[in-house]
Design a protein around this motif. Structure first.
Motif, PDB file in Angstrom:
ATOM      1  N   ILE A 155     -13.467  18.933  -2.963  1.00 40.23           N
ATOM      2  CA  ILE A 155     -12.512  17.833  -3.106  1.00 40.23           C
ATOM      3  C   ILE A 155     -11.404  17.955  -2.065  1.00 40.23           C
ATOM      4  N   ALA A 156     -10.985  19.190  -1.801  1.00 37.40           N
ATOM      5  CA  ALA A 156      -9.866  19.397  -0.878  1.00 37.40           C
ATOM      6  C   ALA A 156     -10.207  19.001   0.554  1.00 37.40           C
ATOM      7  N   ARG A 157     -11.498  18.926   0.863  1.00 38.35           N
ATOM      8  CA  ARG A 157     -11.875  18.525   2.232  1.00 38.35           C
ATOM      9  C   ARG A 157     -11.555  17.066   2.516  1.00 38.35           C
ATOM     10  N   GLY A 158     -11.555  16.230   1.466  1.00 33.91           N
ATOM     11  CA  GLY A 158     -11.377  14.795   1.679  1.00 33.91           C
ATOM     12  C   GLY A 158      -9.918  14.386   1.731  1.00 33.91           C
ATOM     13  N   ARG A 159      -9.713  13.146   2.152  1.00 33.76           N
ATOM     14  CA  ARG A 159      -8.362  12.593   2.185  1.00 33.76           C
ATOM     15  C   ARG A 159      -7.919  12.205   0.774  1.00 33.76           C
ATOM     16  N   SER A 160      -6.625  11.983   0.613  1.00 40.75           N
ATOM     17  CA  SER A 160      -6.089  11.740  -0.724  1.00 40.75           C
ATOM     18  C   SER A 160      -6.052  10.272  -1.117  1.00 40.75           C
ATOM     19  N   ALA A 161      -5.771  10.070  -2.386  1.00 40.29           N
ATOM     20  CA  ALA A 161      -5.524   8.725  -2.904  1.00 40.29           C
ATOM     21  C   ALA A 161      -4.381   8.813  -3.902  1.00 40.29           C
ATOM     22  N   VAL A 162      -3.596   7.752  -4.007  1.00 37.88           N
ATOM     23  CA  VAL A 162      -2.525   7.734  -5.005  1.00 37.88           C
ATOM     24  C   VAL A 162      -2.644   6.492  -5.876  1.00 37.88           C
ATOM     25  N   VAL A 163      -2.187   6.631  -7.107  1.00 34.52           N
ATOM     26  CA  VAL A 163      -2.183   5.528  -8.065  1.00 34.52           C
ATOM     27  C   VAL A 163      -0.792   5.487  -8.664  1.00 34.52           C
ATOM     28  N   LEU A 164      -0.161   4.319  -8.654  1.00 32.95           N
ATOM     29  CA  LEU A 164       1.166   4.252  -9.250  1.00 32.95           C
ATOM     30  C   LEU A 164       1.438   2.902  -9.885  1.00 32.95           C
ATOM     31  N   GLN A 165       2.303   2.914 -10.877  1.00 34.63           N
ATOM     32  CA  GLN A 165       2.657   1.674 -11.553  1.00 34.63           C
ATOM     33  C   GLN A 165       3.763   0.968 -10.785  1.00 34.63           C
ATOM     34  N   TYR A 166       3.692  -0.343 -10.709  1.00 33.74           N
ATOM     35  CA  TYR A 166       4.822  -1.114 -10.179  1.00 33.74           C
ATOM     36  C   TYR A 166       5.156  -2.192 -11.203  1.00 33.74           C
ATOM     37  N   THR A 180       4.552  15.677  -4.415  1.00 37.01           N
ATOM     38  CA  THR A 180       5.970  15.948  -4.137  1.00 37.01           C
ATOM     39  C   THR A 180       6.588  14.822  -3.321  1.00 37.01           C
ATOM     40  N   ALA A 181       5.849  14.389  -2.282  1.00 36.05           N
ATOM     41  CA  ALA A 181       6.363  13.318  -1.431  1.00 36.05           C
ATOM     42  C   ALA A 181       6.484  12.022  -2.227  1.00 36.05           C
ATOM     43  N   LEU A 182       5.558  11.813  -3.144  1.00 32.13           N
ATOM     44  CA  LEU A 182       5.570  10.588  -3.939  1.00 32.13           C
ATOM     45  C   LEU A 182       6.751  10.601  -4.903  1.00 32.13           C
ATOM     46  N   ARG A 183       7.042  11.777  -5.458  1.00 38.62           N
ATOM     47  CA  ARG A 183       8.145  11.884  -6.409  1.00 38.62           C
ATOM     48  C   ARG A 183       9.470  11.525  -5.754  1.00 38.62           C
ATOM     49  N   GLU A 184       9.598  11.880  -4.460  1.00 41.91           N
ATOM     50  CA  GLU A 184      10.833  11.560  -3.718  1.00 41.91           C
ATOM     51  C   GLU A 184      11.123  10.067  -3.706  1.00 41.91           C
ATOM     52  N   ARG A 185      10.051   9.302  -3.557  1.00 47.13           N
ATOM     53  CA  ARG A 185      10.249   7.868  -3.358  1.00 47.13           C
ATOM     54  C   ARG A 185      10.006   7.008  -4.590  1.00 47.13           C
ATOM     55  N   TYR A 186       9.275   7.525  -5.552  1.00 44.84           N
ATOM     56  CA  TYR A 186       8.836   6.678  -6.647  1.00 44.84           C
ATOM     57  C   TYR A 186      10.012   6.188  -7.487  1.00 44.84           C
ATOM     58  N   VAL A 187      10.021   4.878  -7.725  1.00 45.25           N
ATOM     59  CA  VAL A 187      11.037   4.279  -8.584  1.00 45.25           C
ATOM     60  C   VAL A 187      10.296   3.538  -9.687  1.00 45.25           C
ATOM     61  N   LYS A 188      10.647   3.842 -10.920  1.00 46.88           N
ATOM     62  CA  LYS A 188       9.969   3.193 -12.048  1.00 46.88           C
ATOM     63  C   LYS A 188      10.267   1.695 -12.037  1.00 46.88           C
ATOM     64  N   GLY A 189       9.243   0.884 -12.192  1.00 48.00           N
ATOM     65  CA  GLY A 189       9.431  -0.559 -12.263  1.00 48.00           C
ATOM     66  C   GLY A 189       9.818  -1.197 -10.943  1.00 48.00           C
ATOM     67  N   ALA A 190       9.492  -0.537  -9.834  1.00 51.32           N
ATOM     68  CA  ALA A 190       9.823  -1.088  -8.522  1.00 51.32           C
ATOM     69  C   ALA A 190       8.876  -2.242  -8.190  1.00 51.32           C
ATOM     70  N   PRO A 191       9.316  -3.175  -7.334  1.00 52.56           N
ATOM     71  CA  PRO A 191       8.400  -4.225  -6.906  1.00 52.56           C
ATOM     72  C   PRO A 191       7.280  -3.664  -6.027  1.00 52.56           C
ATOM     73  N   LEU A 192       6.265  -4.508  -5.765  1.00 50.48           N
ATOM     74  CA  LEU A 192       5.062  -4.041  -5.070  1.00 50.48           C
ATOM     75  C   LEU A 192       5.364  -3.443  -3.697  1.00 50.48           C
TER      76      LEU A 192
END
Lengths: 282, 251
Positions: free
Chosen positions: B24-35, B163-175
């Motif tokens: 799994i670590a060989r591949g690139r990442s994906a993220v899923v987040l609520q907006y 970690t990088a996502l936590r820096e920027r993530y805002v709950k209920g942010a627009p798309l």
């Protein structure tokens, strides 16, 4: 759910096999009893009285799209079985179908066709072409032949917006699965003869969407006028025909208020001229 | 014939898990987040046709990282499962939880029964009536299921991306803002700081307000325009790209 899922709860091997992108083919391999019309019926005698009949449907192309309209009545012999039935089905973003004939089987067929198109689209990552959809429906009708011969005849009408040609198209079928492309307008069901006569006089190449809807309502009114199995606009119960429009923007069910207004226009017009609008003789 | 050496079950499981993790670590990442309007899926994917993110059913979508043939197999099976269930009962009866369970059982069985575990990690997301009823399930190679909230990252260097996502993530942010957070996070993969372009991103949303099928891909010109909008949205926030240490936008 059922034998295919017995035991561990893991996805059964049949689900993981690469196999087909057709939902119908998959279902007939894994669980054929879920498909409509696959059960053996006792021979002899017609069972047609067991399910109501869906009646008149009209379809018409206009520049930029196609319109599909249906009355609301279902009959069992001389009894009105249902007066607010919906015989039109959105099959995907750019197509819709309507059914005439054995209602119970027709509704099931429409539901299955809807899943079939969506299943293909999800698995392949792109939708079927309109031709492909029309051919697929033909195969599905053909598989109902056994039931059709025992009286459960279902005849659908498929309309769709062909993105490759940028125009609306209409396909009709016979109970054997024969597929015929219709041009300009078509109607099916018990009142179709009267509706087609009406459409023939009202159809013009340059109709707008609203005018096409109005012409469809006039045709349905004419069908209801002469065919007892077709329901006209019911102004007291506020039950009006249903209209689906398919254009390059996709499928849209015309708003009830909009249809009501058009239907009122038709009804009011008929108080002055019960036979409806006249066409010039020359 | 010589007798095989005895290997303890702990060792077998550990070896399998290490094998799967490495794959799994060989591949690139994906993220899923609520907006604010649903759930956003973003994957680092050069291909326009071999998808990591797909539609499963009306309200349910699928995202995966790892070996393509293995997660594609799971996706196709999920589509069949969902369509069959929806056809037998009703469209509203197909839920993300049901699919997550089926996937968990399947991956769990593969992990214990076969020599080679599947090198995949998948997410099943279901958009609800409100953001409180949104569901995001992460299913790992050994069949464990985690009910996630707000955001998650999986794949190559999931921890860094998280970690990088936590820096920027805002709950209920627009798309636009959510997309900016996602792209910012993916750009931090492997400790490098890359500039991700539309061509190397696969973006899709489960849009709450959409009728019928809520899954929609965002690609082509639309994605380019949205990324520009996202960058602008990101620059406006306290944690702009120039100052990643500037602190998170919320809490």
């Amino acid at each position: 759910m059922s034998e295919a899922f017995g035991g561990s709860g893991r996805l059964p091997a049949a689900f993981m096999s690469p196999g087909t992108s057709s939902f119908v083919d998959f279902l007939s391999a894994v669980s054929p009893d879920r498909l409509p019309g696959r059960s053996d019926l006792p021979q002899g005698g017609s069972g047609a009285h067991l399910t109501p009949e869906a009646t008149t449907i009209v379809a018409m192309t206009f520049p930029g799209g196609v319109i599909l309209a249906g009355d609301r009545r279902a009959t069992s012999g001389n009894v009105i079985a249902n007066r607010d039935m919906d015989k039109l089905f959105r099959t995907d973003e750019f197509s819709a179908m309507a059914i005439a004939g054995a209602a119970g089987i027709g509704i099931e067929l429409a539901k299955l066709f809807q899943v079939e198109l969506e299943h293909y689209e999800k698995r392949e990552g792109r939708p079927l072409s309109l031709e492909g959809k029309a051919n697929r429906l033909a195969t599905m009708i053909r598989s109902n032949l056994g039931l059709a011969m025992q009286g459960f005849v279902v005849v659908p009408l498929l309309v769709g917006y062909d993105e490759s040609r940028s125009e609306g198209r209409i396909f009709s079928y016979d109970p054997v699965g024969g597929r015929y492309e219709e041009h300009r307008y078509h109607s099916i069901g018990s009142g179709s003869v009267y509706a087609r006569g009406s459409l023939k006089k009202l159809y013009r190449e340059d109709l707008t969407e609203t005018d096409a809807a109005l012409a469809a309502l006039q045709a349905l009114y004419d069908a209801a006028d002469d065919d007892s199995a077709t329901g006209g606009p019911d102004v007291y119960r506020k039950i009006y025909p249903l209209i689906d429009v398919v254009t390059d923007e996709g499928h849209r069910r015309m708003a009830a208020a909009e249809v009501e207004e058009l239907a009122e226009t038709v009804v009011t017009g008929r108080t002055e001229r019960p036979d409806g609008p006249t066409a010039p003789v020359r | 014939m010589s007798m095989p050496f005895y290997v303890s079950p702990e060792q077998i499981m550990k070896d399998k898990a290490d094998y799967a993790r490495k794959g799994i670590a060989r591949g690139r990442s994906a993220v899923v987040l609520q907006y604010d309007g649903g759930i956003l899926f973003v994957a680092d994917n050069m291909s326009r046709t071999l998808h990591k993110i797909s539609e499963l059913y009306d309200r349910v979508a699928f995202a995966a990282v790892g070996r393509y043939n293995e997660f594609e197999n799971l996706r196709l099976a999920g589509v069949r499962f969902a369509d069959m269930h929806g056809y037998t009962y009703d469209r509203s009866d197909v839920t993300g939880q049901m699919l997550a369970n089926a996937y968990a059982q399947t991956l769990g069985a593969v992990f214990t029964d076969s020599n080679k575990p599947w090198e995949v990690e998948i997410v099943v997301g279901e958009v609800g009536e409100t953001s409180d009823t949104d569901q995001i399930y992460r299913i790992t190679f050994d069949g464990s299921v985690v009910d996630e909230h707000d955001f998650l990252a999986m794949g190559g260097s999931a921890e860094r991306v998280t970690t990088a996502l936590r820096e920027r993530y805002v709950k209920g942010a627009p798309l636009a803002e959510a997309l900016d957070a996602a792209v910012h996070a993916l750009a931090h993969e492997n400790g490098e700081q890359r500039e991700l372009e539309a061509a190397s991103l696969e973006v899709a949303v489960l849009e709450r307000s959409r009728p019928h099928r809520k899954f929609r891909r965002i690609q082509g010109d639309r994605l380019v325009r949205m990324l520009e909008g996202a960058r602008a949205a990101g620059k406006g926030s306290p944690a702009g790209p120039r100052s990643p240490e500037g602190g998170a936008g919320a809490d």
